[in-house]
Scaffold this motif. Sequence first.
Motif, mmCIF file in Angstrom:
data_model
loop_
_atom_site.group_PDB
_atom_site.id
_atom_site.type_symbol
_atom_site.label_atom_id
_atom_site.label_comp_id
_atom_site.label_asym_id
_atom_site.label_seq_id
_atom_site.Cartn_x
_atom_site.Cartn_y
_atom_site.Cartn_z
ATOM 1 N N PHE A 106 0.814 -1.226 0.000
ATOM 2 C CA PHE A 106 0.000 0.000 0.000
ATOM 3 C C PHE A 106 0.844 1.270 0.000
ATOM 4 O O PHE A 106 0.545 2.210 -0.757
ATOM 5 N N PRO A 107 1.923 1.362 0.801
ATOM 6 C CA PRO A 107 2.736 2.590 0.765
ATOM 7 C C PRO A 107 3.406 2.830 -0.591
ATOM 8 O O PRO A 107 3.782 3.959 -0.903
ATOM 9 N N GLU A 118 -2.409 -4.669 -1.098
ATOM 10 C CA GLU A 118 -1.842 -5.904 -1.627
ATOM 11 C C GLU A 118 -0.526 -6.205 -0.922
ATOM 12 O O GLU A 118 0.039 -5.343 -0.241
ATOM 13 N N TYR A 119 -0.032 -7.432 -1.124
ATOM 14 C CA TYR A 119 1.171 -7.876 -0.438
ATOM 15 C C TYR A 119 2.083 -8.619 -1.417
ATOM 16 O O TYR A 119 1.611 -9.331 -2.309
ATOM 17 N N LEU A 120 3.362 -8.421 -1.234
ATOM 18 C CA LEU A 120 4.368 -9.173 -1.989
ATOM 19 C C LEU A 120 5.059 -10.110 -1.011
ATOM 20 O O LEU A 120 5.682 -9.658 -0.043
ATOM 21 N N ASN A 121 4.935 -11.401 -1.253
ATOM 22 C CA ASN A 121 5.430 -12.407 -0.319
ATOM 23 C C ASN A 121 6.505 -13.281 -0.968
ATOM 24 O O ASN A 121 6.417 -13.613 -2.152
ATOM 25 N N LEU A 122 7.499 -13.652 -0.181
ATOM 26 C CA LEU A 122 8.487 -14.654 -0.587
ATOM 27 C C LEU A 122 8.209 -15.904 0.231
ATOM 28 O O LEU A 122 8.150 -15.846 1.464
ATOM 29 N N ARG A 123 8.034 -17.026 -0.448
ATOM 30 C CA ARG A 123 7.689 -18.236 0.295
ATOM 31 C C ARG A 123 8.404 -19.458 -0.262
ATOM 32 O O ARG A 123 8.726 -19.548 -1.448
ATOM 33 N N LEU A 124 8.647 -20.386 0.644
ATOM 34 C CA LEU A 124 9.254 -21.679 0.316
ATOM 35 C C LEU A 124 8.140 -22.632 -0.107
ATOM 36 O O LEU A 124 7.186 -22.860 0.634
ATOM 37 N N LEU A 125 8.268 -23.194 -1.310
ATOM 38 C CA LEU A 125 7.267 -24.129 -1.809
ATOM 39 C C LEU A 125 7.563 -25.556 -1.387
ATOM 40 O O LEU A 125 6.662 -26.302 -0.983
ATOM 41 N N GLN A 126 8.824 -25.937 -1.505
ATOM 42 C CA GLN A 126 9.227 -27.302 -1.154
ATOM 43 C C GLN A 126 10.700 -27.298 -0.819
ATOM 44 O O GLN A 126 11.499 -26.649 -1.506
ATOM 45 N N GLY A 127 11.079 -27.996 0.244
ATOM 46 C CA GLY A 127 12.480 -28.018 0.625
ATOM 47 C C GLY A 127 12.684 -28.567 2.012
ATOM 48 O O GLY A 127 12.007 -29.527 2.415
ATOM 49 N N GLN A 128 13.594 -27.937 2.771
ATOM 50 C CA GLN A 128 13.940 -28.423 4.097
ATOM 51 C C GLN A 128 14.065 -27.265 5.081
ATOM 52 O O GLN A 128 14.355 -26.129 4.705
ATOM 53 N N TYR A 129 13.818 -27.592 6.349
ATOM 54 C CA TYR A 129 14.036 -26.650 7.437
ATOM 55 C C TYR A 129 14.845 -27.351 8.522
ATOM 56 O O TYR A 129 14.595 -28.509 8.856
ATOM 57 N N ASN A 130 15.885 -26.664 9.036
ATOM 58 C CA ASN A 130 16.628 -27.214 10.158
ATOM 59 C C ASN A 130 17.137 -26.075 11.030
ATOM 60 O O ASN A 130 17.110 -24.902 10.637
ATOM 61 N N VAL A 171 5.097 -14.096 -4.567
ATOM 62 C CA VAL A 171 3.656 -14.124 -4.802
ATOM 63 C C VAL A 171 3.058 -12.773 -4.430
ATOM 64 O O VAL A 171 3.360 -12.235 -3.358
ATOM 65 N N VAL A 172 2.231 -12.218 -5.312
ATOM 66 C CA VAL A 172 1.465 -11.014 -4.996
ATOM 67 C C VAL A 172 0.042 -11.448 -4.651
ATOM 68 O O VAL A 172 -0.591 -12.187 -5.423
ATOM 69 N N THR A 173 -0.461 -11.003 -3.500
ATOM 70 C CA THR A 173 -1.809 -11.356 -3.054
ATOM 71 C C THR A 173 -2.585 -10.093 -2.699
ATOM 72 O O THR A 173 -1.998 -9.043 -2.416
ATOM 73 N N ASP A 174 -3.914 -10.210 -2.663
ATOM 74 C CA ASP A 174 -4.736 -9.093 -2.211
ATOM 75 C C ASP A 174 -4.999 -9.231 -0.717
ATOM 76 O O ASP A 174 -4.439 -10.117 -0.052
ATOM 77 N N ALA A 175 -5.868 -8.365 -0.179
ATOM 78 C CA ALA A 175 -6.128 -8.349 1.262
ATOM 79 C C ALA A 175 -6.785 -9.635 1.741
ATOM 80 O O ALA A 175 -6.691 -9.983 2.931
ATOM 81 N N GLU A 176 -7.461 -10.366 0.840
ATOM 82 C CA GLU A 176 -8.101 -11.642 1.196
ATOM 83 C C GLU A 176 -7.196 -12.826 0.888
ATOM 84 O O GLU A 176 -7.635 -13.967 0.886
ATOM 85 N N ASP A 177 -5.943 -12.560 0.587
ATOM 86 C CA ASP A 177 -4.930 -13.572 0.302
ATOM 87 C C ASP A 177 -5.184 -14.296 -1.021
ATOM 88 O O ASP A 177 -4.685 -15.405 -1.237
ATOM 89 N N LYS A 178 -5.928 -13.665 -1.919
ATOM 90 C CA LYS A 178 -6.095 -14.214 -3.264
ATOM 91 C C LYS A 178 -4.827 -13.954 -4.066
ATOM 92 O O LYS A 178 -4.300 -12.849 -4.075
#
Length: 327
Positions: free
Chosen positions: A160-161, A167-179, A200-207
Motif C-alpha cells: 500500500f505505501p 496488496e502484499y508481496l510475499n516470498l515463500r518456500l514451496l518445497q524443501g527443508q528446514y533445520n 507471490v502477490v496477493t490481495d487483502a483476502e490472500d487471493k
Amino acid sequence: MMVLSGCQNAFGYINAKWIHEINLTYHQLDQQPEQQAALVEPEPISDAALIKTVAEAMNKSKRLQGELDYAPDFTMKLVYGDGYTEEYALGLGKEKGHNGLLVASVNSGKGYSIPAKHADKLRDMIYGAVSTDGEQPAAKSVQAAVVVTGPVTLSRNELFPLTGREEYLNLRLLQGQYNEDWATLGPLWGRHWSGTFELVVTDAEDKVLSTFPLSRHFQEDLEFGDFFQLEFGDYNGDGDPDFTIGQYGSSNGYIFKLFSLGENHVIRELPIQPTGEMFISSPERYSVKLDQVDKSSFKTTYYDNSVGQELHTLYQWNGTEFQRVDP
C-alpha cells in the motif's frame, strides 16, 4: 595453498543420495607422521545436511592448473551405498572467505578449488561435527532437517505505501527443508530454510494475483536463515518499485539480484551487466536498500581483503539494463 583459475571439475555430477557416509580424519600440521598415524579411527558421519553440502562443494569445484603446494586439514573418505569408496585430501583452514582445496588421493597432482561460499559452509558444518584435537569427536551441531512440502512465508511485505493498493508481496518456500543449528557460528547458525522459492502477490483476502519462480533466477539452491522484509526503491526511474534479494557470498558480504514489480502485478528481474549480480557488504543479509545516486543510478559498497578497505561500484540504467561504470 595455491588457488589458480581452471576448468570445471572432472568428478562428474555427485548426487548426495549416492553417498552413504563420510569419514573425516583431522590432520594437525604440527604433528609428526607417527603421531598422525596414531590417531583413532574417525567416526562415520551420515548427517544428510553435511553430505549434501559436501556434494554441492564438489559439484561447484574448479580444476586447478599448475603444480600444487598444499597441506590438507582432513583426509575425507566418501562411502557410497554400494560399498564403493573414494578418498580425498581436503584443505579448508578455519578462516572464512577463502576458497578450499580438494585433491583426489588416486591422483595427487590434480587439485580442485572449492568456491569460498561452499568452503565456508563446509567449515561451519565440519568443524562442528569433527574433533580437531585428535581425541574425541566433537558433538554434532547440525540438527536433522524437516522436510517442507507446503508454502512457508519468510517475507511478507505490504504494498500500500508503494502502490496505494491493499496488496502484499510475499516470498515463500514451496518445497524443501528446514533445520536449526544454534551451536555453529556463521551463515548456517540458527534457523535455516532451503529449497524451491517463489514470489507471490496477493490481495487483502490472500487471493493470488501473480507468481514469480524466484529459484529459476539463481544458479544455486536458495537458502534463507531468518524472516526478513524486502527493501524497496525506484532505481531506474520508471515509477515501479524495485527490490533486492540476496544470498550468502562470503564472510565479507552477500550476492544480490535486482527485481521490479510492474503493472498487472508482473515481476521481472532487472538485468545487471556484466555479471547479473552485485556483491555488497551490508549488515542486511537478504534484502538491502541501494544507495541511490540519481533517478537512474546507484552505487554499492563492498570490502576488498586484498587492499584492506571498502570499495564502491556505480551502476547506471541505459534504458534496458543497469551497466557497471568503471572509474
